[in-house]
Scaffold this motif. Sequence first.
Motif, PDB file in Angstrom:
ATOM      1  N   UNK A 242       0.841  -1.206   0.000  1.00  0.00           N
ATOM      2  CA  UNK A 242       0.000   0.000   0.000  1.00  0.00           C
ATOM      3  C   UNK A 242       0.873   1.252   0.000  1.00  0.00           C
ATOM      4  N   UNK A 243       1.948   1.247   0.775  1.00  0.00           N
ATOM      5  CA  UNK A 243       2.850   2.404   0.831  1.00  0.00           C
ATOM      6  C   UNK A 243       3.526   2.627  -0.520  1.00  0.00           C
ATOM      7  N   UNK A 244       3.941   1.547  -1.168  1.00  0.00           N
ATOM      8  CA  UNK A 244       4.571   1.676  -2.486  1.00  0.00           C
ATOM      9  C   UNK A 244       3.583   2.250  -3.495  1.00  0.00           C
ATOM     10  N   UNK A 245       2.345   1.784  -3.445  1.00  0.00           N
ATOM     11  CA  UNK A 245       1.315   2.300  -4.342  1.00  0.00           C
ATOM     12  C   UNK A 245       1.056   3.775  -4.063  1.00  0.00           C
ATOM     13  N   UNK A 246       0.970   4.146  -2.791  1.00  0.00           N
ATOM     14  CA  UNK A 246       0.747   5.545  -2.415  1.00  0.00           C
ATOM     15  C   UNK A 246       1.912   6.435  -2.843  1.00  0.00           C
ATOM     16  N   UNK A 247       3.115   5.877  -2.878  1.00  0.00           N
ATOM     17  CA  UNK A 247       4.296   6.642  -3.286  1.00  0.00           C
ATOM     18  C   UNK A 247       4.429   6.711  -4.808  1.00  0.00           C
ATOM     19  N   UNK A 248       3.555   6.016  -5.527  1.00  0.00           N
ATOM     20  CA  UNK A 248       3.587   6.050  -6.985  1.00  0.00           C
ATOM     21  C   UNK A 248       4.548   5.053  -7.594  1.00  0.00           C
ATOM     22  N   UNK A 249       4.875   4.010  -6.863  1.00  0.00           N
ATOM     23  CA  UNK A 249       5.817   2.992  -7.347  1.00  0.00           C
ATOM     24  C   UNK A 249       5.024   1.745  -7.731  1.00  0.00           C
ATOM     25  N   UNK A 250       5.280   1.262  -8.931  1.00  0.00           N
ATOM     26  CA  UNK A 250       4.594   0.053  -9.380  1.00  0.00           C
ATOM     27  C   UNK A 250       5.633  -0.993  -9.782  1.00  0.00           C
ATOM     28  N   UNK A 251       5.168  -2.235  -9.918  1.00  0.00           N
ATOM     29  CA  UNK A 251       6.049  -3.308 -10.347  1.00  0.00           C
ATOM     30  C   UNK A 251       6.687  -4.094  -9.227  1.00  0.00           C
ATOM     31  N   UNK A 252       6.294  -3.827  -7.998  1.00  0.00           N
ATOM     32  CA  UNK A 252       6.901  -4.543  -6.863  1.00  0.00           C
ATOM     33  C   UNK A 252       5.978  -5.583  -6.245  1.00  0.00           C
ATOM     34  N   UNK A 253       4.735  -5.655  -6.692  1.00  0.00           N
ATOM     35  CA  UNK A 253       3.750  -6.517  -6.036  1.00  0.00           C
ATOM     36  C   UNK A 253       4.197  -7.967  -5.923  1.00  0.00           C
ATOM     37  N   UNK A 254       4.852  -8.497  -6.972  1.00  0.00           N
ATOM     38  CA  UNK A 254       5.277  -9.902  -6.929  1.00  0.00           C
ATOM     39  C   UNK A 254       6.440 -10.127  -5.969  1.00  0.00           C
ATOM     40  N   UNK A 255       7.124  -9.066  -5.551  1.00  0.00           N
ATOM     41  CA  UNK A 255       8.244  -9.209  -4.620  1.00  0.00           C
ATOM     42  C   UNK A 255       7.785  -9.270  -3.160  1.00  0.00           C
ATOM     43  N   UNK A 256       6.563  -8.841  -2.908  1.00  0.00           N
ATOM     44  CA  UNK A 256       6.055  -8.834  -1.540  1.00  0.00           C
ATOM     45  C   UNK A 256       5.465 -10.196  -1.183  1.00  0.00           C
ATOM     46  N   UNK A 257       6.308 -11.216  -1.136  1.00  0.00           N
ATOM     47  CA  UNK A 257       5.914 -12.555  -0.701  1.00  0.00           C
ATOM     48  C   UNK A 257       6.922 -13.016   0.336  1.00  0.00           C
ATOM     49  N   UNK A 258       6.445 -13.713   1.328  1.00  0.00           N
ATOM     50  CA  UNK A 258       7.332 -14.179   2.389  1.00  0.00           C
ATOM     51  C   UNK A 258       7.782 -13.022   3.264  1.00  0.00           C
ATOM     52  N   UNK A 259       8.664 -13.302   4.213  1.00  0.00           N
ATOM     53  CA  UNK A 259       9.150 -12.228   5.083  1.00  0.00           C
ATOM     54  C   UNK A 259      10.007 -11.237   4.283  1.00  0.00           C
ATOM     55  N   UNK A 260       9.566  -9.998   4.237  1.00  0.00           N
ATOM     56  CA  UNK A 260      10.225  -8.994   3.412  1.00  0.00           C
ATOM     57  C   UNK A 260      10.721  -7.847   4.267  1.00  0.00           C
ATOM     58  N   UNK A 261      11.939  -7.433   3.989  1.00  0.00           N
ATOM     59  CA  UNK A 261      12.509  -6.255   4.639  1.00  0.00           C
ATOM     60  C   UNK A 261      12.845  -5.244   3.552  1.00  0.00           C
ATOM     61  N   UNK A 262      12.698  -3.972   3.900  1.00  0.00           N
ATOM     62  CA  UNK A 262      12.940  -2.886   2.956  1.00  0.00           C
ATOM     63  C   UNK A 262      14.206  -2.139   3.356  1.00  0.00           C
ATOM     64  N   UNK A 263      15.094  -1.960   2.395  1.00  0.00           N
ATOM     65  CA  UNK A 263      16.316  -1.196   2.623  1.00  0.00           C
ATOM     66  C   UNK A 263      16.151   0.136   1.904  1.00  0.00           C
ATOM     67  N   UNK A 264      15.923   1.205   2.674  1.00  0.00           N
ATOM     68  CA  UNK A 264      15.748   2.539   2.095  1.00  0.00           C
ATOM     69  C   UNK A 264      17.114   3.232   2.069  1.00  0.00           C
ATOM     70  N   UNK A 265      17.578   3.569   0.862  1.00  0.00           N
ATOM     71  CA  UNK A 265      18.900   4.163   0.679  1.00  0.00           C
ATOM     72  C   UNK A 265      18.730   5.635   0.332  1.00  0.00           C
ATOM     73  N   UNK A 266      19.229   6.504   1.196  1.00  0.00           N
ATOM     74  CA  UNK A 266      19.179   7.936   0.888  1.00  0.00           C
ATOM     75  C   UNK A 266      20.559   8.469   0.544  1.00  0.00           C
TER      76      UNK A 266
END
Length: 181
Positions: free
Chosen positions: A63-87
């Motif tokens: 939902x956050x990715x969709x709200x941020x305007x990012x698409x194409x990640x839905x298939x990656x959100x399976x199993x235990x997932x961690x996000x690495x935000x690089x600034x």
Amino acid sequence: MADKPIRADKATAVAELTESFRNAGATVLTEYRGLTVSQLTQLRRSLGKETSYTIAKNTLAKRAATDAGISGLDELFTGPTALTFVSGDVVEAAKGLRAFAKANPKLVIKGGVFEGKAISAAEVTKLADLESREVLLAKLAGAMKGNLSKAAALFQAPLSKAARAAAALADKREKEGAEAA
């Protein structure tokens, strides 16, 4: 999914994740199944201060990715997932993740987002293969300096050629003057 209301605490979590997606230069999704808390802490420390490693529920992260305007990640959100935000430097973060994954095979890089576009795990590895920003800037500066030196020599060549021709002519006249006398 977007029309379904969510609780206030989950809405706050989604808002924070959305902000992280928007502020990050890149986001890498990993699977951390089987890693201990101490290993995850070690990973967070190795990534540095400009990179955050966050574990989130897949539904909230989608939902956050969709709200941020990012698409194409839905298939990656399976199993235990961690996000690495690089600034900070994306290449350094990718190198850190790859090095940690080599030492700890249970960390699996799934893919991510770079410059607003979804990328695969192979593309994250390609990012890790790049040289750091400082090295690339140094190479660029060296190439520019070399080209400027060549240009300066090229512009100076006609002047030095004319000076050598004038000196040769003067020497020739001196020889002719000496022979005549």
